[in-house]
Enzyme design. Structure first.
Site, short mmCIF file in Angstrom:
data_model
loop_
_atom_site.label_atom_id
_atom_site.label_comp_id
_atom_site.label_asym_id
_atom_site.label_seq_id
_atom_site.Cartn_x
_atom_site.Cartn_y
_atom_site.Cartn_z
N HIS A 90 -12.26 22.43 -17.01
CA HIS A 90 -13.51 22.21 -17.75
C HIS A 90 -13.46 20.95 -18.62
O HIS A 90 -13.53 21.02 -19.86
CB HIS A 90 -13.85 23.46 -18.60
CG HIS A 90 -15.32 23.56 -18.91
ND1 HIS A 90 -15.98 24.76 -19.10
CD2 HIS A 90 -16.27 22.60 -19.06
CE1 HIS A 90 -17.26 24.54 -19.36
NE2 HIS A 90 -17.46 23.23 -19.33
N GLU B 183 -13.47 31.86 -16.94
CA GLU B 183 -12.57 30.94 -17.65
C GLU B 183 -11.92 31.62 -18.84
O GLU B 183 -12.61 32.40 -19.51
CB GLU B 183 -13.39 29.74 -18.17
CG GLU B 183 -13.63 28.70 -17.13
CD GLU B 183 -14.59 27.63 -17.61
OE1 GLU B 183 -14.56 27.27 -18.81
OE2 GLU B 183 -15.38 27.15 -16.79
N GLY C 151 -31.68 17.46 -13.42
CA GLY C 151 -31.90 17.08 -14.82
C GLY C 151 -31.18 15.77 -15.09
O GLY C 151 -30.95 14.97 -14.18
N ARG C 152 -30.83 15.58 -16.35
CA ARG C 152 -30.19 14.30 -16.72
C ARG C 152 -28.93 14.04 -15.92
O ARG C 152 -28.71 12.94 -15.41
CB ARG C 152 -29.86 14.31 -18.21
CG ARG C 152 -31.03 13.97 -19.10
CD ARG C 152 -30.62 14.08 -20.54
NE ARG C 152 -30.54 15.48 -20.90
CZ ARG C 152 -31.33 16.08 -21.78
NH1 ARG C 152 -32.21 15.37 -22.43
NH2 ARG C 152 -31.23 17.36 -22.02
N ILE C 153 -28.06 15.07 -15.83
CA ILE C 153 -26.77 14.84 -15.17
C ILE C 153 -26.98 14.65 -13.67
O ILE C 153 -26.41 13.74 -13.06
CB ILE C 153 -25.79 16.00 -15.47
CG1 ILE C 153 -25.50 16.06 -16.98
CG2 ILE C 153 -24.49 15.83 -14.69
CD1 ILE C 153 -24.71 17.30 -17.43
N ARG D 7 -21.58 25.48 -14.57
CA ARG D 7 -20.97 26.68 -15.14
C ARG D 7 -20.48 27.53 -13.98
O ARG D 7 -21.16 27.65 -12.95
CB ARG D 7 -21.99 27.49 -15.96
CG ARG D 7 -22.33 26.93 -17.33
CD ARG D 7 -21.16 26.99 -18.31
NE ARG D 7 -21.49 26.45 -19.63
CZ ARG D 7 -21.34 25.17 -20.00
NH1 ARG D 7 -20.85 24.29 -19.13
NH2 ARG D 7 -21.65 24.78 -21.22
C1 GLV Z 1 -19.87 21.43 -21.22
O1 GLV Z 1 -19.62 22.20 -20.34
C2 GLV Z 1 -21.10 21.35 -21.91
O2 GLV Z 1 -22.02 22.16 -21.65
O3 GLV Z 1 -21.21 20.46 -22.77
C1 GLV Z 2 -27.27 16.49 -20.10
O1 GLV Z 2 -27.24 16.07 -21.20
C2 GLV Z 2 -28.15 17.51 -19.58
O2 GLV Z 2 -28.58 18.35 -20.39
O3 GLV Z 2 -28.45 17.45 -18.37
#
Ligand code: GLV
Ligand code: GLV
Length: 330
Positions: free
Chosen positions: A287, A269, A157-159, A240
């Site tokens: 985190h 966590e 995805g984006r990340i 996660r």
């Molecule tokens: C962080 O873990 C987020 O989901 O923004």
């Molecule tokens: C980041 O913003 C994602 O949702 O991958």
């Protein structure tokens, strides 16, 4: 004068977001810098029109039912596995997240973890602070190269994509797995090759996880999956904790079936397995994937914009994760 909408915020956020909200709505903010208890959320939400919550607030059907007047649930995070979205959808309440604004920030942390694990930065720093540094030595803190190595990205995805762009700059070969495969053109643009999950795990020197947590991804990384990884490889998780079976990860590390890991997230966590803490080849951070001043301010503003769009402008939430609630809108 019409009454202003009332919004419960479970913990203080960066001020620009609060300032924007306070111009339009009456804010009820947890006065303590600790998570709000479940009972306090249930009690506090009764007469509120909106809820702004954090990724560690469990907003299940009982909490949602307690908020009889709630018209928006805005999560201060990209992930929203802490919210029972189905229960909210049943009541036509939009649930919003903060996508996009933390993408690059989280990808930066992924790289910090890759580099820290491979070059043993945390271990070496500790060594120096303990005054053990007695001069340059041929065998001191030998780590692993990053350039010319294979990075395996799970979840494109984006990340995941932002991580791929960084990896290209570091001279890595990038493979990815995602349930949705990109077009060949897009794969060329990102400089990545598709692999199924097992092949990715077999090939990658660094495996990083960028999937959301849901029923499909819970314990996606099991003992069997870890067994596919190379003995010289590292696992990096900034997504996660529950995506990885943490006990299986501890075993794989103890049995030296992988070289190390770098974790920003944990299965339970804030509890972290004692074995992970005791091992030298683990990099553990609390985190902090989106924890830059810039990203957190943007996230706070995004939360505010969603709340205002719904409660003040009576429009759609721009970042609803359950947009199907708007199907009947014209
Ligand atoms: C962080 O873990 C987020 O989901 O923004
Ligand atoms: C980041 O913003 C994602 O949702 O991958």
């Amino acid at each position: 004068m019409a009454l202003r909408p009332k919004v419960l915020l479970t913990r203080r956020l960066p001020q620009p977001g609060i300032d924007l909200l306070e111009r339009h709505v009456d804010m009820f903010i947890n006065p303590f810098d600790i998570p709000m208890s479940r009972q306090d959320i249930i009690g506090g939400i009764k007469d509120k029109d909106g809820l702004i919550c954090l990724l560690n607030d469990k907003v299940d059907a009982e909490v949602i039912d307690a908020g009889k007047h709630v018209k928006i649930i805005a999560n201060y995070a990209a992930g929203y596995n802490n919210i029972d979205v189905q229960a909210a959808t049943k009541r036509k309440i939009p649930v919003t997240n903060t996508p996009g604004v933390l993408t690059e920030t989280t990808a930066d942390l992924t790289f910090a973890l890759i580099l820290s694990a491979a070059r043993r930065i945390v271990e070496a720093d500790k060594f120096l602070r303990q005054k053990s540094f007695k001069g340059w030595a041929p065998m001191l803190f030998l780590g692993r190269d990053i350039h010319n190595k294979i990075l395996g990205i799970i979840g494109f995805g984006r990340i995941g994509r932002a991580v791929a762009r960084r990896a290209n700059g570091f001279g890595m070969e990038v493979i990815y797995y995602d349930p949705v495969r990109l077009s060949r053109d897009d794969e060329d643009t990102y400089g990545v090759k598709y692999q199924d999950l097992d092949d990715l795990l077999k090939q990658a020197d660094f495996v990083c996880i960028h999937v959301p947590l849901n029923e499909q991804t819970y314990h996606m990384i099991t003992k069997e999956k870890l067994a596919l990884m190379k003995g010289s490889s590292y696992l990096i998780n900034v997504a996660r904790g529950q995506v990885v079976n943490e006990k299986a990860l501890v075993n794989a590390l103890q049995e030296k079936r992988i070289a190390g890991c770098a974790l920003d997230v944990f299965e339970n966590e804030p509890k972290v397995e004692k074995e992970l803490i005791e091992m030298p080849n683990t990099v553990l951070v609390p985190h902090i994937g989106s924890a830059s001043i810039e990203a957190r301010i943007k996230m706070a503003l995004m939360v505010a914009e969603n709340v205002i769009a719904v409660l003040v402008e009576k429009g759609r939430a721009p970042n609803a994760v359950n947009p199907e609630i708007y199907e009947e809108w014209h």
